[in-house]
Design a protein around this motif. Structure first.
Motif, PDB file in Angstrom:
ATOM      1  N   ALA A 109       0.860  -1.195   0.000  1.00  0.00           N
ATOM      2  CA  ALA A 109       0.000   0.000   0.000  1.00  0.00           C
ATOM      3  C   ALA A 109       0.891   1.238   0.000  1.00  0.00           C
ATOM      4  O   ALA A 109       1.815   1.342   0.810  1.00  0.00           O
ATOM      5  N   VAL A 110       0.636   2.157  -0.930  1.00  0.00           N
ATOM      6  CA  VAL A 110       1.354   3.440  -0.942  1.00  0.00           C
ATOM      7  C   VAL A 110       0.325   4.564  -0.882  1.00  0.00           C
ATOM      8  O   VAL A 110      -0.775   4.448  -1.421  1.00  0.00           O
ATOM      9  N   TYR A 111       0.685   5.646  -0.198  1.00  0.00           N
ATOM     10  CA  TYR A 111      -0.252   6.742   0.035  1.00  0.00           C
ATOM     11  C   TYR A 111       0.359   8.076  -0.382  1.00  0.00           C
ATOM     12  O   TYR A 111       1.563   8.288  -0.236  1.00  0.00           O
ATOM     13  N   VAL A 112      -0.491   8.956  -0.849  1.00  0.00           N
ATOM     14  CA  VAL A 112      -0.108  10.337  -1.131  1.00  0.00           C
ATOM     15  C   VAL A 112      -0.967  11.222  -0.236  1.00  0.00           C
ATOM     16  O   VAL A 112      -2.207  11.171  -0.292  1.00  0.00           O
ATOM     17  N   ASN A 113      -0.317  11.977   0.641  1.00  0.00           N
ATOM     18  CA  ASN A 113      -1.001  12.912   1.547  1.00  0.00           C
ATOM     19  C   ASN A 113      -2.083  12.224   2.389  1.00  0.00           C
ATOM     20  O   ASN A 113      -3.204  12.720   2.528  1.00  0.00           O
ATOM     21  N   ALA A 114      -1.743  11.054   2.918  1.00  0.00           N
ATOM     22  CA  ALA A 114      -2.674  10.320   3.782  1.00  0.00           C
ATOM     23  C   ALA A 114      -1.876   9.474   4.770  1.00  0.00           C
ATOM     24  O   ALA A 114      -0.724   9.118   4.523  1.00  0.00           O
ATOM     25  N   SER A 115      -2.521   9.134   5.872  1.00  0.00           N
ATOM     26  CA  SER A 115      -1.897   8.342   6.936  1.00  0.00           C
ATOM     27  C   SER A 115      -1.744   6.875   6.528  1.00  0.00           C
ATOM     28  O   SER A 115      -2.615   6.317   5.854  1.00  0.00           O
ATOM     29  N   THR A 116      -0.664   6.254   6.984  1.00  0.00           N
ATOM     30  CA  THR A 116      -0.458   4.815   6.743  1.00  0.00           C
ATOM     31  C   THR A 116      -1.456   3.959   7.519  1.00  0.00           C
ATOM     32  O   THR A 116      -1.602   2.767   7.236  1.00  0.00           O
ATOM     33  N   ARG A 117      -2.157   4.570   8.476  1.00  0.00           N
ATOM     34  CA  ARG A 117      -3.093   3.810   9.319  1.00  0.00           C
ATOM     35  C   ARG A 117      -4.295   3.267   8.541  1.00  0.00           C
ATOM     36  O   ARG A 117      -5.069   2.467   9.053  1.00  0.00           O
ATOM     37  N   PHE A 118      -4.447   3.680   7.269  1.00  0.00           N
ATOM     38  CA  PHE A 118      -5.589   3.201   6.487  1.00  0.00           C
ATOM     39  C   PHE A 118      -5.417   1.770   5.988  1.00  0.00           C
ATOM     40  O   PHE A 118      -6.381   1.183   5.496  1.00  0.00           O
ATOM     41  N   THR A 119      -4.213   1.199   6.088  1.00  0.00           N
ATOM     42  CA  THR A 119      -4.021  -0.161   5.564  1.00  0.00           C
ATOM     43  C   THR A 119      -4.706  -1.158   6.492  1.00  0.00           C
ATOM     44  O   THR A 119      -4.133  -1.635   7.469  1.00  0.00           O
ATOM     45  N   ASP A 120      -5.940  -1.454   6.153  1.00  0.00           N
ATOM     46  CA  ASP A 120      -6.796  -2.242   7.033  1.00  0.00           C
ATOM     47  C   ASP A 120      -8.008  -2.680   6.206  1.00  0.00           C
ATOM     48  O   ASP A 120      -8.532  -1.902   5.410  1.00  0.00           O
ATOM     49  N   GLY A 121      -8.416  -3.935   6.377  1.00  0.00           N
ATOM     50  CA  GLY A 121      -9.519  -4.459   5.583  1.00  0.00           C
ATOM     51  C   GLY A 121     -10.796  -3.653   5.711  1.00  0.00           C
ATOM     52  O   GLY A 121     -11.480  -3.381   4.722  1.00  0.00           O
ATOM     53  N   GLY A 122     -11.123  -3.242   6.933  1.00  0.00           N
ATOM     54  CA  GLY A 122     -12.333  -2.460   7.159  1.00  0.00           C
ATOM     55  C   GLY A 122     -12.259  -1.112   6.462  1.00  0.00           C
ATOM     56  O   GLY A 122     -13.212  -0.673   5.810  1.00  0.00           O
ATOM     57  N   GLN A 123     -11.099  -0.436   6.590  1.00  0.00           N
ATOM     58  CA  GLN A 123     -10.921   0.878   5.977  1.00  0.00           C
ATOM     59  C   GLN A 123     -10.937   0.809   4.450  1.00  0.00           C
ATOM     60  O   GLN A 123     -11.331   1.746   3.770  1.00  0.00           O
ATOM     61  N   PHE A 124     -10.496  -0.324   3.906  1.00  0.00           N
ATOM     62  CA  PHE A 124     -10.467  -0.487   2.451  1.00  0.00           C
ATOM     63  C   PHE A 124     -11.802  -0.990   1.887  1.00  0.00           C
ATOM     64  O   PHE A 124     -11.922  -1.247   0.707  1.00  0.00           O
ATOM     65  N   GLY A 125     -12.791  -1.161   2.781  1.00  0.00           N
ATOM     66  CA  GLY A 125     -14.101  -1.616   2.328  1.00  0.00           C
ATOM     67  C   GLY A 125     -14.181  -3.114   2.114  1.00  0.00           C
ATOM     68  O   GLY A 125     -15.104  -3.610   1.461  1.00  0.00           O
ATOM     69  N   LEU A 126     -13.216  -3.855   2.682  1.00  0.00           N
ATOM     70  CA  LEU A 126     -13.208  -5.312   2.506  1.00  0.00           C
ATOM     71  C   LEU A 126     -13.886  -6.028   3.664  1.00  0.00           C
ATOM     72  O   LEU A 126     -14.017  -7.248   3.655  1.00  0.00           O
TER      73      LEU A 126
END
Length: 417
Positions: A363-380
């Motif tokens: 997972a790579v992010y632009v102007n966002a927190s790394t804390r989003f790498t999560d099944g729930g946050q990704f809509g999975l």
């Protein structure tokens, strides 16, 4: 003991593979209800695990991972209900068509069979894995850490009760309760029964599984995550992201561990960072250049040790290094990263594109927190793991990652010419 568990799991997997989505959701709803109805028994078991863990000197980060309370248990039950709402991938036709031979071919999603998961002090994993496996028609054999054996046993008992009340075998979800490490080695060779193995733990566990397992292994969950502060970054939004990525829940694998600051912004940025980190209770581990700009600030700061760039702190500690530019930052990530989650804070489109294309993480992010790498946050929905390898599944592993596919050919008395 494990042989019998394997036999039971394999037999259960054949029955689970035939269930409709409605039947699977009925089991999951019952599990969610029972987790709340029998919360007292699960929380009592967790309390006993916590007492023993404290006596054994477990770190605060590990105790946080281990701890359950009524709110966390309700959240876990609600995660199971959320899985009910997710689309069932089993039976989905991925692609296909009519061949010149007259054969109609299609690729259809099917369960993997039996999934083995080895994990440490994370009692929520027991329920997450069980619910995702059941939704995808897979049986599960779980081996939690010795720190959580009572909690896991109490949770699996509730899950098995729900299974049996729905007319399904208890062998669909089983837990190895014994803390004997020899059983892990035995589990790694159960390729006759287990179709895929997922280790969720430290580097030592991953190494053991890769080297000793006769079962296909999906590794992940070790997060030495980076945030690059580009020369064009805006200081206040950048600090807000860094605070979130470091302090929201420091014991998770998607927490930032190293900050790479462009030399062109360091003089203005680092004093502001020191003030913010002091307020957040974060200890900084700085390289020589960064130390010169941080040592008079309010944050606690120490000289970084070379090996700390490879550490997953899982605590309120953060490495800070000044880099000459994006090339330098990307080289550092390639050398010390674990291909989990890395971010760039920038207002330059060219640098954002370069970072996306050149940083090889799940997972790579632009102007966002790394804390989003999560099944729930990704809509999975709930996730079974965050995979950092490249075959079959990568990043948060939701329902589709727990399926494989089979080719199906429909003929009209068709023979190969």
């Amino acid at each position: 003991m494990l042989e019998q568990m394997g036999i039971a799991a394999k037999a259960a997997s054949y029955k689970l593979a035939l269930l409709s989505s409605r039947e699977k959701n009925r089991v999951l709803e019952k599990i969610a209800d029972y987790l709340e109805a029998q919360a007292d028994e699960i929380l009592l078991a967790n309390e006993q695990d916590l007492l023993e863990a404290r006596r054994n000197g477990l770190s605060e980060a590990m105790l946080d991972r281990l701890a359950l309370n009524p709110a966390r248990l309700t959240a876990i039950a609600n995660d199971v209900r959320q899985v009910c709402k997710l689309a069932d991938p089993v039976g989905q036709v991925i692609d296909g068509g009519l061949l010149d031979s007259g054969l109609r071919i299609e690729r259809r999603r099917v369960p993997l069979g039996v999934i083995g998961v080895i994990y440490e002090a994370r009692p929520n994993v027991t329920v997450d894995v069980a619910s995702l496996c059941l939704k995808t028609g897979n049986a599960a054999i779980l081996r939690g850490g010795k720190e959580t054996w009572r909690t896991n046993a109490a949770t699996v008992k509730v899950i098995q009760q729900a299974l049996e009340e729905c007319g399904l075998p208890a062998g669909a979800v089983q837990a190895i309760e014994s803390p004997d490490r020899a059983l892990v080695n035995e589990m790694l060779r159960m390729d006759k029964y287990i179709d895929m193995l997922i280790p969720r733990g430290g580097a030592g566990l991953h190494k053991l599984c890769r080297e000793q397992s006769t079962i296909p292994v999906i590794t992940g969950g070790i997060g030495v995550c980076h945030i690059v502060v580009d020369e064009s970054a805006e200081i206040d939004p950048a600090l807000k992201i860094i605070v979130n990525a470091k302090t929201q829940r420091p014991s998770t694998c998607n927490t930032v561990e190293t900050l790479l600051v462009h030399q062109g912004i360091a003089q203005q940025f680092l004093p502001a960072l020191s003030k913010q980190m002091a307020e957040s209770g974060v200890t900084l581990h700085a390289d020589e250049q960064a130390m010169a700009l941080l040592q008079n600030g309010p944050a606690k700061v120490e000289a970084v040790k070379a090996e700390q760039y490879d550490d997953e702190f899982l605590s309120l500690d953060l490495n800070v290094k000044i880099v000459a530019g994006l090339d330098d930052a990307i080289d550092h990530i390639r050398q010390h990263g674990t291909q989990h989650s890395d971010a760039i804070l920038t207002r330059t489109l060219r640098n954002a594109d370069r970072f996306i294309n050149e940083v090889d993480s799940s997972a790579v992010y632009v102007n966002a927190s790394t804390r989003f790498t999560d099944g729930g946050q990704f809509g999975l929905g709930a996730e079974v793991a965050v995979s950092t390898q490249k075959l079959h599944a990568r990043g948060p592993m939701g329902l589709e990652a727990l399926t494989t596919y089979k080719w199906i050919g429909f003929g009209d008395d068709t023979i190969r010419a």
